[in-house]
Design a protein around this motif. Structure first.
Motif, mmCIF file in Angstrom:
data_model
loop_
_atom_site.group_PDB
_atom_site.id
_atom_site.type_symbol
_atom_site.label_atom_id
_atom_site.label_comp_id
_atom_site.label_asym_id
_atom_site.label_seq_id
_atom_site.Cartn_x
_atom_site.Cartn_y
_atom_site.Cartn_z
ATOM 1 N N ILE A 22 0.875 -1.167 0.000
ATOM 2 C CA ILE A 22 0.000 0.000 0.000
ATOM 3 C C ILE A 22 0.913 1.218 0.000
ATOM 4 C CG2 ILE A 22 -1.748 1.306 1.274
ATOM 5 C CD1 ILE A 22 -2.766 -1.352 2.396
ATOM 6 N N GLY A 23 0.726 2.073 -0.972
ATOM 7 C CA GLY A 23 1.642 3.203 -1.154
ATOM 8 C C GLY A 23 2.736 2.839 -2.141
ATOM 9 N N GLY A 24 2.456 1.868 -3.005
ATOM 10 C CA GLY A 24 3.458 1.355 -3.930
ATOM 11 C C GLY A 24 3.832 2.277 -5.059
ATOM 12 N N SER A 56 5.227 -12.582 -5.078
ATOM 13 C CA SER A 56 4.309 -11.926 -5.993
ATOM 14 C C SER A 56 3.840 -10.679 -5.249
ATOM 15 C CB SER A 56 3.134 -12.832 -6.379
ATOM 16 O OG SER A 56 2.340 -13.123 -5.267
ATOM 17 N N VAL A 57 3.724 -9.598 -5.952
ATOM 18 C CA VAL A 57 3.446 -8.315 -5.317
ATOM 19 C C VAL A 57 2.108 -7.784 -5.817
ATOM 20 C CG1 VAL A 57 4.325 -5.995 -4.860
ATOM 21 C CG2 VAL A 57 5.931 -7.870 -5.311
ATOM 22 N N ARG A 58 1.246 -7.469 -4.874
ATOM 23 C CA ARG A 58 -0.044 -6.846 -5.181
ATOM 24 C C ARG A 58 0.045 -5.395 -4.704
ATOM 25 N NH1 ARG A 58 -4.926 -9.728 -2.436
ATOM 26 N NH2 ARG A 58 -4.139 -11.377 -3.766
ATOM 27 N N VAL A 59 -0.187 -4.467 -5.604
ATOM 28 C CA VAL A 59 -0.096 -3.045 -5.277
ATOM 29 C C VAL A 59 -1.504 -2.453 -5.268
ATOM 30 C CG1 VAL A 59 0.849 -0.810 -5.954
ATOM 31 C CG2 VAL A 59 2.185 -2.898 -6.350
ATOM 32 N N SER A 119 -8.880 2.043 -2.599
ATOM 33 C CA SER A 119 -8.460 3.136 -1.738
ATOM 34 C C SER A 119 -7.976 2.623 -0.391
ATOM 35 C CB SER A 119 -9.627 4.106 -1.531
ATOM 36 O OG SER A 119 -9.232 5.171 -0.709
ATOM 37 N N GLN A 120 -6.944 3.257 0.106
ATOM 38 C CA GLN A 120 -6.366 2.874 1.395
ATOM 39 C C GLN A 120 -7.265 3.229 2.569
ATOM 40 O OE1 GLN A 120 -2.706 5.035 1.252
ATOM 41 N NE2 GLN A 120 -3.695 7.018 1.371
ATOM 42 N N ASP A 121 -8.326 3.962 2.324
ATOM 43 C CA ASP A 121 -9.241 4.318 3.414
ATOM 44 C C ASP A 121 -10.656 3.780 3.167
ATOM 45 O OD1 ASP A 121 -9.799 6.067 1.357
ATOM 46 O OD2 ASP A 121 -9.984 7.833 2.627
ATOM 47 N N ASN A 122 -10.738 2.673 2.421
ATOM 48 C CA ASN A 122 -12.013 2.016 2.171
ATOM 49 C C ASN A 122 -11.891 0.570 2.660
ATOM 50 O OD1 ASN A 122 -13.794 0.177 0.556
ATOM 51 N ND2 ASN A 122 -14.548 2.129 -0.215
ATOM 52 N N GLN A 123 -12.680 0.214 3.682
ATOM 53 C CA GLN A 123 -12.520 -1.097 4.298
ATOM 54 C C GLN A 123 -12.790 -2.243 3.325
ATOM 55 O OE1 GLN A 123 -13.803 -1.837 8.217
ATOM 56 N NE2 GLN A 123 -12.941 0.063 8.996
ATOM 57 N N TRP A 144 3.602 -4.355 3.170
ATOM 58 C CA TRP A 144 4.384 -3.143 3.393
ATOM 59 C C TRP A 144 3.401 -2.003 3.188
ATOM 60 C CZ3 TRP A 144 5.681 1.361 0.869
ATOM 61 C CH2 TRP A 144 6.749 2.082 1.409
ATOM 62 N N VAL A 145 3.227 -1.201 4.229
ATOM 63 C CA VAL A 145 2.186 -0.170 4.202
ATOM 64 C C VAL A 145 2.795 1.198 4.466
ATOM 65 C CG1 VAL A 145 0.013 0.599 5.245
ATOM 66 C CG2 VAL A 145 0.486 -1.856 5.017
ATOM 67 N N ASN A 146 2.519 2.131 3.562
ATOM 68 C CA ASN A 146 2.946 3.513 3.714
ATOM 69 C C ASN A 146 1.728 4.388 3.425
ATOM 70 O OD1 ASN A 146 4.420 5.858 3.971
ATOM 71 N ND2 ASN A 146 5.358 5.710 1.966
ATOM 72 N N LEU A 147 0.984 4.708 4.470
ATOM 73 C CA LEU A 147 -0.224 5.521 4.302
ATOM 74 C C LEU A 147 0.151 6.972 4.062
ATOM 75 C CD1 LEU A 147 -2.447 3.984 7.107
ATOM 76 C CD2 LEU A 147 -2.441 3.454 4.669
ATOM 77 N N ASP A 148 -0.651 7.647 3.279
ATOM 78 C CA ASP A 148 -0.391 9.026 2.893
ATOM 79 C C ASP A 148 -1.323 9.959 3.655
ATOM 80 O OD1 ASP A 148 0.019 11.453 1.687
ATOM 81 O OD2 ASP A 148 -0.430 10.768 -0.338
#
Length: 95
Positions: free
Chosen positions: A10-12, A31-34, A59-63, A77-81
């Motif tokens: 997340i944040g890829g 395998s990478v999911r972005v 979206s990173q803010d949609n459950q 790996w998570v990098n929230l904006d």
């Protein structure tokens, strides 16, 4: 590809995240999911062209999007904006 462990990034498409995606892709072990808000952004197609990388628009803010993104994932790996979603949401979704 089934023997590869799946990693969600997340944040890829960010400066940090794209380097993480590149390293994971090149390792041959993952395998990478972005998760990306815009799969047609300047950076997203470049990432999708890498081996073992797939994009998931959401979206990173949609459950619901997050549940889909994390399904079947070994690690993340998570990098929230915080600038995009706001500091309150960054803290909430980070936890």
């Amino acid at each position: 590809m089934s023997d590869l462990k799946s990693i969600l990034v997340i944040g890829g498409t960010s400066a940090q995240g794209s380097s993480v995606v590149k390293a994971l892709s090149e390792s041959g072990s993952y395998s990478v999911r972005v998760l990306t808000r815009n799969s047609a952004s300047d950076q997203a197609p470049k990432l999708a062209a890498r081996p073992n990388v797939t994009l998931l628009q959401g979206s990173q803010d949609n459950q619901k999007d997050l549940h889909s993104a994390f399904s079947g994932i070994y690690g993340a790996w998570v990098n929230l904006d915080g600038f995009t979603i706001g500091e309150k949401s960054e803290l909430f979704y980070g936890v």
